[in-house]
Design an enzyme around this catalytic site. Structure first.
Site, short mmCIF file in Angstrom:
data_model
loop_
_atom_site.label_atom_id
_atom_site.label_comp_id
_atom_site.label_asym_id
_atom_site.label_seq_id
_atom_site.Cartn_x
_atom_site.Cartn_y
_atom_site.Cartn_z
N ARG A 19 0.83 -1.21 0.00
CA ARG A 19 0.00 0.00 0.00
C ARG A 19 0.87 1.27 0.00
NH1 ARG A 19 -0.44 4.66 2.61
NH2 ARG A 19 0.07 3.58 4.55
N ASP A 20 1.65 1.49 1.05
CA ASP A 20 2.42 2.74 1.14
C ASP A 20 3.52 2.75 0.09
OD1 ASP A 20 3.03 5.23 2.13
OD2 ASP A 20 3.50 4.58 4.15
N HIS A 216 5.34 4.51 12.62
CA HIS A 216 5.35 4.42 11.15
C HIS A 216 6.37 5.43 10.64
CE1 HIS A 216 3.07 3.99 7.21
NE2 HIS A 216 3.63 5.17 7.02
N HIS A 218 9.16 6.99 7.98
CA HIS A 218 9.74 7.10 6.64
C HIS A 218 11.22 7.49 6.83
CE1 HIS A 218 6.16 6.75 3.95
NE2 HIS A 218 5.54 6.92 5.12
N CYS A 249 4.43 9.27 0.00
CA CYS A 249 3.02 9.64 -0.05
C CYS A 249 2.86 10.66 -1.17
CB CYS A 249 2.57 10.25 1.29
SG CYS A 249 0.86 10.84 1.21
N ASN A 258 9.59 4.12 3.18
CA ASN A 258 9.41 3.77 4.59
C ASN A 258 10.67 3.06 5.10
OD1 ASN A 258 6.62 3.66 3.26
ND2 ASN A 258 6.11 3.58 5.43
P1 HMG Z 1 -13.62 14.26 -2.07
O1 HMG Z 1 -13.44 14.68 -3.50
O2 HMG Z 1 -13.78 15.34 -1.05
O3 HMG Z 1 -14.82 13.23 -1.97
O4 HMG Z 1 -12.38 13.34 -1.68
P2 HMG Z 1 -16.37 13.48 -1.81
O5 HMG Z 1 -16.79 12.85 -0.52
O6 HMG Z 1 -16.70 14.91 -2.06
O7 HMG Z 1 -16.96 12.61 -3.04
C1 HMG Z 1 -16.69 12.98 -4.40
C2 HMG Z 1 -16.87 11.78 -5.30
O8 HMG Z 1 -15.89 10.80 -4.98
C3 HMG Z 1 -18.22 11.08 -5.17
O9 HMG Z 1 -18.55 10.57 -6.46
C4 HMG Z 1 -17.93 9.93 -4.25
O10 HMG Z 1 -18.80 8.83 -4.42
C5 HMG Z 1 -16.53 9.56 -4.68
P3 HMG Z 1 -19.65 11.26 -7.39
O11 HMG Z 1 -20.90 11.29 -6.55
O12 HMG Z 1 -19.11 12.64 -7.65
O13 HMG Z 1 -19.66 10.39 -8.59
N1 HMG Z 1 -15.80 8.93 -3.58
C6 HMG Z 1 -15.18 7.74 -3.64
N2 HMG Z 1 -15.03 6.86 -4.64
C7 HMG Z 1 -14.35 5.72 -4.35
N3 HMG Z 1 -13.84 5.43 -3.12
C8 HMG Z 1 -13.97 6.30 -2.11
C9 HMG Z 1 -14.66 7.52 -2.37
N4 HMG Z 1 -14.97 8.56 -1.58
C10 HMG Z 1 -15.65 9.42 -2.33
N5 HMG Z 1 -13.47 6.03 -0.89
C11 HMG Z 1 -11.41 11.58 -0.39
C12 HMG Z 1 -12.24 12.83 -0.36
C13 HMG Z 1 -11.06 11.24 1.05
C14 HMG Z 1 -12.21 10.46 -1.01
C15 HMG Z 1 -10.12 11.86 -1.22
O14 HMG Z 1 -9.50 12.97 -0.68
C16 HMG Z 1 -9.16 10.70 -1.24
O15 HMG Z 1 -9.44 9.67 -1.85
N6 HMG Z 1 -7.98 10.84 -0.57
C17 HMG Z 1 -7.02 9.75 -0.48
C18 HMG Z 1 -5.61 10.27 -0.38
C19 HMG Z 1 -4.67 9.13 -0.15
O16 HMG Z 1 -4.99 7.97 -0.34
N7 HMG Z 1 -3.42 9.47 0.28
C20 HMG Z 1 -2.40 8.49 0.56
C21 HMG Z 1 -2.64 7.69 1.82
S1 HMG Z 1 -2.23 8.53 3.32
C22 HMG Z 1 -0.55 8.16 3.58
O17 HMG Z 1 0.12 7.64 2.72
C23 HMG Z 1 0.05 8.42 4.95
C24 HMG Z 1 0.27 7.13 5.77
O18 HMG Z 1 1.17 6.25 5.11
C25 HMG Z 1 0.83 7.48 7.16
C26 HMG Z 1 2.05 8.42 7.11
O19 HMG Z 1 3.06 8.10 6.45
O20 HMG Z 1 1.93 9.47 7.76
C27 HMG Z 1 -1.06 6.38 6.00
MG MG Z 2 3.33 6.38 5.17
#
Ligand code: HMG
Ligand code: MG
Length: 309
Positions: A19-20, A216, A218, A249, A258
């Site tokens: 995933r990450d 966690h 990096h 990320c 990581n």
């Molecule tokens: P948004 O645009 O604000 O979503 O995104 P919304 O709620 O306004 O919905 C808009 C549209 O998206 C709608 O569709 C929803 O159905 C659809 P429409 O009605 O327009 O056709 N939708 C989705 N579709 C599929 N799956 C979903 C989903 N949710 C809404 N889950 C949202 C908000 C949170 C969805 C967006 O910002 C997003 O997907 N962000 C993900 C970012 C991400 O994955 N970043 C990387 C992971 S974090 C990380 O790596 C850090 C970590 O490792 C720890 C560390 O290192 O610190 C964990």
């Molecule tokens: Mg991470």
């Protein structure tokens, strides 16, 4: 008693490479190779392998095949296969998708800072909790395990230093929603060992015991292993790591790989701490994935133990 004698006899490694790691690749790894990667990591003895994310596919196109991948892994697998394959879920839409496929373990991912909440979740710091709350409640009602990440615990590329009190407050709120484990993310790898001890102590003082915490790291500044050792000395027993040191990320400037799982296993093995991981099998897996990605693994231990790569 020496410090070394006070270390735990066993720790849990929470593998995040698929995933990450893969979320940050330029290219998209074929779904069959992802499934093989995950199966090989489980076979190498990793007890938990975070498999993918049910986020919006436009936000992370590298993981847009989450449904296909999870059905390949869970379908026909024995019993509670979904428990050992957590998936990232930001909201109820993501939870619906995960539940449909039989996932049994999710991770929500909150931000300790306002800027990263906006950039990563399209929500304000406060709004993120409103998105997570019904997600966690429904997941718990359905009997799922729920972990919560807190990102930017040690620094933020836009805001700079992040006050410890702010991290503690966000962490407590996420924990109070019903998450059983809080994973403290050093998203951009700026943390150092003293800061790790300070944050862990502040979280303990706020009522979060070590058993509820994971770390966690990096490795942007080469501190991840030293930070893991500091957390180990503090009494933490769950460590996130990424096979081969893959990672980053896409929404955090300057986030690199990581802590490499192999580097962590090597250190723990030297300390006599059990992990259940077969290091040789893990190195073979990361070398193979380096071949799939077309570049050498950044892990020092992978490089040392597979000189042919
Ligand atoms: P948004 O645009 O604000 O979503 O995104 P919304 O709620 O306004 O919905 C808009 C549209 O998206 C709608 O569709 C929803 O159905 C659809 P429409 O009605 O327009 O056709 N939708 C989705 N579709 C599929 N799956 C979903 C989903 N949710 C809404 N889950 C949202 C908000 C949170 C969805 C967006 O910002 C997003 O997907 N962000 C993900 C970012 C991400 O994955 N970043 C990387 C992971 S974090 C990380 O790596 C850090 C970590 O490792 C720890 C560390 O290192 O610190 C964990
Ligand atoms: Mg991470």
């Amino acid at each position: 008693m020496t410090v070394i004698e006070a270390l735990p006899a066993r720790v849990t490694i929470y593998e995040v490479g698929p995933r990450d790691g893969l979320q940050n690749e330029q290219g998209i790894v074929p779904v069959g190779a992802k499934a093989e990667f995950i199966r090989r990591l489980l076979a190498a003895g990793l007890p938990v392998v975070e498999a993918t994310s049910f986020v919006h596919p436009r936000w992370v196109p590298q993981l847009a095949d989450a449904a296909e991948l999870m059905s390949m892994l869970i379908e026909g697998a024995p019993g509670e296969a979904g428990k050992e394959l957590p998936v990232l879920v930001p909201n109820e839409r993501g939870l619906d998708r995960a539940l449909e496929l039989g996932c049994r373990h999710i991770a929500i991912f909150g931000s300790a800072t306002e800027t990263f909440a906006q950039r990563n979740l399209n929500r304000s710091l406060d709004e993120q909790f409103a998105m997570f709350e019904p997600t966690v409640v429904r997941a718990r009602d359905a009997g799922l395990d729920v972990r919560a990440y807190v990102s930017m615990c040690f620094g933020d590329p836009w805001e700079g230093d992040v006050p410890i009190d702010q991290v503690v407050e966000v962490g407590k709120r996420l924990h109070d929603l019903g998450a059983s484990q809080l994973s403290l993310g050093d998203t951009i790898g700026v943390g150092t060992a003293g800061h790790v001890r300070e944050l862990l102590t502040a979280l303990n003082d706020a009522g979060l015991p070590n058993e509820a915490l994971a770390v966690h790291f990096h490795d942007t500044y080469g501190q991840a292993l030293a930070n893991a050792f500091a957390a180990l000395q503090h009494g933490i027993t769950t460590f996130d790591a990424s096979a081969g040191g893959l990672g980053g990320c896409p929404y955090a400037e300057s986030a690199t790989g990581n802590l490499a799982t192999e580097d962590l296993v090597w250190m723990l093995r030297g300390l006599g701490i059990a992990t259940g991981v077969d290091l040789a099998a893990l190195v073979r897996t990361s070398s193979w994935m380096a071949g799939v990605l077309g570049r050498p693994s950044p892990s020092r231990v992978v490089a040392a133990l597979s000189p042919a790569q």
